[in-house]
Design a protein around this motif. Structure first.
Motif, PDB file in Angstrom:
ATOM      1  N   GLN A  27       3.409  -5.292   8.656  1.00 50.20           N
ATOM      2  CA  GLN A  27       3.878  -3.918   8.748  1.00 50.20           C
ATOM      3  C   GLN A  27       5.283  -3.828   8.176  1.00 50.20           C
ATOM      4  O   GLN A  27       6.137  -4.673   8.457  1.00 50.20           O
ATOM      5  N   MET A  28       5.520  -2.795   7.392  1.00 49.03           N
ATOM      6  CA  MET A  28       6.807  -2.677   6.720  1.00 49.03           C
ATOM      7  C   MET A  28       7.994  -2.526   7.680  1.00 49.03           C
ATOM      8  O   MET A  28       9.023  -3.198   7.506  1.00 49.03           O
ATOM      9  N   PRO A  29       7.922  -1.674   8.695  1.00 47.74           N
ATOM     10  CA  PRO A  29       9.138  -1.440   9.491  1.00 47.74           C
ATOM     11  C   PRO A  29       9.671  -2.665  10.221  1.00 47.74           C
ATOM     12  O   PRO A  29      10.886  -2.830  10.371  1.00 47.74           O
ATOM     13  N   THR A  30       8.754  -3.535  10.678  1.00 48.08           N
ATOM     14  CA  THR A  30       9.172  -4.619  11.563  1.00 48.08           C
ATOM     15  C   THR A  30       8.831  -6.012  11.071  1.00 48.08           C
ATOM     16  O   THR A  30       9.371  -6.995  11.585  1.00 48.08           O
ATOM     17  N   GLY A  31       7.920  -6.134  10.109  1.00 45.87           N
ATOM     18  CA  GLY A  31       7.436  -7.436   9.704  1.00 45.87           C
ATOM     19  C   GLY A  31       6.372  -7.997  10.621  1.00 45.87           C
ATOM     20  O   GLY A  31       5.934  -9.141  10.454  1.00 45.87           O
ATOM     21  N   ARG A  32       5.923  -7.193  11.572  1.00 44.23           N
ATOM     22  CA  ARG A  32       4.870  -7.655  12.480  1.00 44.23           C
ATOM     23  C   ARG A  32       3.569  -7.870  11.710  1.00 44.23           C
ATOM     24  O   ARG A  32       3.204  -7.088  10.840  1.00 44.23           O
ATOM     25  N   LYS A  33       2.852  -8.964  12.047  1.00 48.89           N
ATOM     26  CA  LYS A  33       1.605  -9.278  11.365  1.00 48.89           C
ATOM     27  C   LYS A  33       0.524  -8.270  11.720  1.00 48.89           C
ATOM     28  O   LYS A  33       0.258  -8.029  12.895  1.00 48.89           O
ATOM     29  N   ARG A  34      -0.076  -7.677  10.698  1.00 50.89           N
ATOM     30  CA  ARG A  34      -1.159  -6.714  10.910  1.00 50.89           C
ATOM     31  C   ARG A  34      -2.494  -7.436  11.039  1.00 50.89           C
ATOM     32  O   ARG A  34      -3.298  -7.137  11.900  1.00 50.89           O
ATOM     33  N   PHE A  35      -2.738  -8.377  10.144  1.00 53.07           N
ATOM     34  CA  PHE A  35      -3.938  -9.201  10.253  1.00 53.07           C
ATOM     35  C   PHE A  35      -3.773 -10.461   9.423  1.00 53.07           C
ATOM     36  O   PHE A  35      -2.879 -10.585   8.595  1.00 53.07           O
ATOM     37  N   CYS A  36      -4.649 -11.409   9.680  1.00 49.58           N
ATOM     38  CA  CYS A  36      -4.718 -12.661   8.937  1.00 49.58           C
ATOM     39  C   CYS A  36      -6.181 -12.987   8.745  1.00 49.58           C
ATOM     40  O   CYS A  36      -6.928 -13.073   9.715  1.00 49.58           O
ATOM     41  N   SER A  37      -6.622 -13.134   7.497  1.00 46.95           N
ATOM     42  CA  SER A  37      -8.033 -13.406   7.207  1.00 46.95           C
ATOM     43  C   SER A  37      -8.184 -14.791   6.590  1.00 46.95           C
ATOM     44  O   SER A  37      -7.390 -15.200   5.741  1.00 46.95           O
ATOM     45  N   GLN A  38      -9.206 -15.491   7.012  1.00 43.64           N
ATOM     46  CA  GLN A  38      -9.460 -16.826   6.498  1.00 43.64           C
ATOM     47  C   GLN A  38     -10.209 -16.746   5.170  1.00 43.64           C
ATOM     48  O   GLN A  38     -11.198 -16.034   5.043  1.00 43.64           O
ATOM     49  N   LEU A  39      -9.713 -17.493   4.187  1.00 45.45           N
ATOM     50  CA  LEU A  39     -10.337 -17.597   2.884  1.00 45.45           C
ATOM     51  C   LEU A  39     -10.225 -19.049   2.425  1.00 45.45           C
ATOM     52  O   LEU A  39      -9.609 -19.880   3.103  1.00 45.45           O
ATOM     53  N   GLY A  40     -10.792 -19.346   1.256  1.00 49.81           N
ATOM     54  CA  GLY A  40     -10.699 -20.688   0.713  1.00 49.81           C
ATOM     55  C   GLY A  40      -9.268 -21.045   0.351  1.00 49.81           C
ATOM     56  O   GLY A  40      -8.422 -20.176   0.140  1.00 49.81           O
ATOM     57  N   PRO A  41      -8.963 -22.337   0.253  1.00 53.74           N
ATOM     58  CA  PRO A  41      -7.583 -22.781   0.023  1.00 53.74           C
ATOM     59  C   PRO A  41      -6.989 -22.313  -1.306  1.00 53.74           C
ATOM     60  O   PRO A  41      -5.767 -22.235  -1.445  1.00 53.74           O
ATOM     61  N   SER A  42      -7.824 -22.000  -2.294  1.00 46.62           N
ATOM     62  CA  SER A  42      -7.304 -21.582  -3.594  1.00 46.62           C
ATOM     63  C   SER A  42      -6.964 -20.106  -3.650  1.00 46.62           C
ATOM     64  O   SER A  42      -6.509 -19.619  -4.697  1.00 46.62           O
ATOM     65  N   ALA A  43      -7.125 -19.383  -2.540  1.00 41.77           N
ATOM     66  CA  ALA A  43      -6.736 -17.969  -2.508  1.00 41.77           C
ATOM     67  C   ALA A  43      -5.258 -17.790  -2.815  1.00 41.77           C
ATOM     68  O   ALA A  43      -4.842 -16.734  -3.297  1.00 41.77           O
ATOM     69  N   VAL A  44      -4.458 -18.818  -2.564  1.00 44.87           N
ATOM     70  CA  VAL A  44      -3.019 -18.731  -2.829  1.00 44.87           C
ATOM     71  C   VAL A  44      -2.737 -18.461  -4.304  1.00 44.87           C
ATOM     72  O   VAL A  44      -1.702 -17.887  -4.657  1.00 44.87           O
ATOM     73  N   PHE A  45      -3.659 -18.826  -5.185  1.00 46.87           N
ATOM     74  CA  PHE A  45      -3.473 -18.604  -6.623  1.00 46.87           C
ATOM     75  C   PHE A  45      -3.933 -17.214  -7.053  1.00 46.87           C
ATOM     76  O   PHE A  45      -3.715 -16.832  -8.210  1.00 46.87           O
ATOM     77  N   SER A  46      -4.567 -16.483  -6.169  1.00 46.05           N
ATOM     78  CA  SER A  46      -5.122 -15.181  -6.541  1.00 46.05           C
ATOM     79  C   SER A  46      -4.183 -14.051  -6.146  1.00 46.05           C
ATOM     80  O   SER A  46      -3.702 -14.006  -5.009  1.00 46.05           O
ATOM     81  N   PRO A  47      -3.923 -13.110  -7.054  1.00 50.60           N
ATOM     82  CA  PRO A  47      -3.156 -11.922  -6.679  1.00 50.60           C
ATOM     83  C   PRO A  47      -4.037 -10.960  -5.895  1.00 50.60           C
ATOM     84  O   PRO A  47      -5.267 -11.061  -5.918  1.00 50.60           O
ATOM     85  N   GLY A 107       0.812  -1.203   0.000  1.00 51.41           N
ATOM     86  CA  GLY A 107       0.000   0.000   0.000  1.00 51.41           C
ATOM     87  C   GLY A 107       0.848   1.257   0.000  1.00 51.41           C
ATOM     88  O   GLY A 107       2.069   1.218   0.186  1.00 51.41           O
ATOM     89  N   SER A 108       0.191   2.397  -0.187  1.00 49.17           N
ATOM     90  CA  SER A 108       0.910   3.664  -0.305  1.00 49.17           C
ATOM     91  C   SER A 108       1.673   4.035   0.961  1.00 49.17           C
ATOM     92  O   SER A 108       2.667   4.755   0.908  1.00 49.17           O
ATOM     93  N   GLU A 109       1.230   3.514   2.121  1.00 48.55           N
ATOM     94  CA  GLU A 109       1.914   3.802   3.375  1.00 48.55           C
ATOM     95  C   GLU A 109       2.790   2.644   3.837  1.00 48.55           C
ATOM     96  O   GLU A 109       3.264   2.640   4.966  1.00 48.55           O
ATOM     97  N   GLY A 110       2.981   1.660   2.962  1.00 47.44           N
ATOM     98  CA  GLY A 110       3.939   0.605   3.264  1.00 47.44           C
ATOM     99  C   GLY A 110       3.364  -0.682   3.819  1.00 47.44           C
ATOM    100  O   GLY A 110       4.131  -1.600   4.131  1.00 47.44           O
ATOM    101  N   GLN A 111       2.048  -0.801   3.937  1.00 54.88           N
ATOM    102  CA  GLN A 111       1.468  -2.039   4.444  1.00 54.88           C
ATOM    103  C   GLN A 111       1.580  -3.139   3.393  1.00 54.88           C
ATOM    104  O   GLN A 111       1.261  -2.933   2.221  1.00 54.88           O
TER     105      GLN A 111
END
Length: 427
Positions: free
Chosen positions: A93-113, A72-76
């Protein structure tokens, strides 16, 4: 017949909510908002790249990664993966690599940009749907589709363009997820009178063929969008056809129509098309090891360059016409587009590619290459191809999915095995 079933079942129901006021900016702008930077898949940014980089942080995602990281424009940071607990949409988060969030989706989301708008709302597909989350990971809306969106881009008027591996094309409102035009089925509509017993196949059918553009994945790559003309370009392998095609469609006046189709992709294509900055030329690769330049207006082939390896992923195209293809079985090289012919600008056969080259302002480029038994981030001079800097990706193996650059010049990489690396300009 499987494609006909999919095409019939792109549901028209939209769940979730949004506002009716479209105050969200898109822009080609800051950060890396799409897999290959922008709608045209240009793989180049106006950010001035640093000559020296240093590793800032690395961390595992918990699952494999198949698509480039978006920023994103602010580095997320945003990426898709597949994990045992269903965590598929990750943000760091860009500065530290800390996880901002994790959302559950279907297993084929890995193929989606993913694509990111100006306020860091993120848009991504999964099994049978297109989803939007805000920058905190809160769901905004979900729209059902047939298949899995392997292409997600913004249109010139700020809507969302999605294409599934089965050839379903939709233009959706970014605010609500509502369809803005009638769904287009690239493989045709099913005939239920002739085939009343058609059953719906699984959403992920054929996805394993997508990374290489094989025949079971009808649409394997991320579409390229020319915002000015409303045209967008995609690769399509029609079932039963001997070769795949580059297809031009236009989104304008409330509808999507096909303009031309060029059957030029021998063995299919694992390369997302790229549009030249002036919108006149489309660059695409095929599995016979060719890079092809096509006239955007009529699909006429302008020139063909045999690379000696199958291009994969993105093609970096600078504002001055320097074209740099990617391919994990190839090496770093650059071409000049001369209109009806190409000319090698330089080549580095000593640098075996393990990622996607990108270009920045200041004649600086970045890619990942195999050095010894490991992987290195290579900073190179785009005018000469000379190596400027080389930085180790500690304990990295395999290949990377892409190269992404933030508004502040950080370089972000992800290995297909699931490790994320962030480099910062060295002070």
């Amino acid at each position: 017949m499987r494609a006909f079933v999919l095409s019939a079942l792109g549901a028209l129901v939209v769940t979730g909510c949004g506002t009716d006021v479209d105050d969200i900016t898109v822009g080609a702008g800051l950060g890396w908002p799409a897999a290959y930077h922008d709608g045209r898949n240009g793989g180049a940014t106006s950010v001035t790249g640093a000559k020296r980089m240093a590793l800032s942080w690395s961390r595992p995602s918990g699952g494999p990664i198949a698509r480039p990281v978006t920023i994103g424009s602010e580095g997320q940071l945003f990426l898709t993966t597949r994990t045992a607990n269903g965590c598929a949409m990750l943000s760091f988060q860009m500065p530290t690599g800390r996880k901002r969030f994790c959302s559950q989706l279907g297993p084929s989301a890995v193929f989606s940009p993913s694509v990111v708008d100006g306020v860091s709302n993120v848009y991504v597909g999964d099994d049978g749907g297109v989803n939007s989350f805000n920058n905190l990971g809160q769901p905004r809306w979900r729209t059902p589709v047939a298949g899995v969106p392997v292409s997600v881009q913004f249109t010139g008027d700020g809507n969302l363009l999605t294409v599934t591996q089965s050839g379903q094309v939709d233009v959706l409102s970014r605010q609500t997820g509502h369809r803005e035009v009638t769904t287009v089925q690239l493989l045709g509509e099913p005939d239920f009178l002739a085939h009343p017993d058609l059953a719906r196949p699984v959403s992920g059918q054929g996805l394993d063929d997508c990374p290489t553009g094989g025949p079971q994945c009808s649409v394997a790559n991320i579409s390229a969008v020319d915002a000015d003309s409303g045209r967008f370009f995609l690769t399509l392998w029609q079932p039963g056809e001997p070769v795949a095609a580059l297809v031009a469609l236009r989104y304008r006046d409330g509808k999507v129509v096909q303009e031309w189709r060029a059957n030029v992709l021998s063995g299919g294509s694992g390369t997302s098309p790229a549009v030249s900055p002036d919108g006149a030329t489309i660059y695409v690769g095929d599995n016979s090891g060719r890079l092809i330049a096509v006239d955007a207006a009529d699909g006429r082939t302008r020139w063909v360059r045999s690379l000696g390896f199958a291009p994969r992923g993105g093609i970096s195209v600078s504002s001055d016409g320097l074209v740099i293809p990617a391919g994990d079985d190839g090496y770093l090289l650059a071409l000049h587009d001369k209109g009806d012919a190409s000319e090698i600008a330089w080549e580095r056969k000593d640098l075996a590619l393990r990622g996607t080259p990108v270009q920045t302002a200041g004649d600086t480029g970045y890619t990942v290459a195999a050095i010894g038994a490991g992987l290195n981030l290579i900073t190179f001079d785009t005018q000469s191809g000379d190596t400027i800097d080389s930085d180790v990706l500690p304990e990295a193996e395999g290949t990377t999915t892409g190269t992404s650059i933030s508004a502040d010049g950080e370089v972000v990489l992800a290995t297909r095995l699931g490790e994320v690396f962030t480099f910062v300009p060295e002070k």
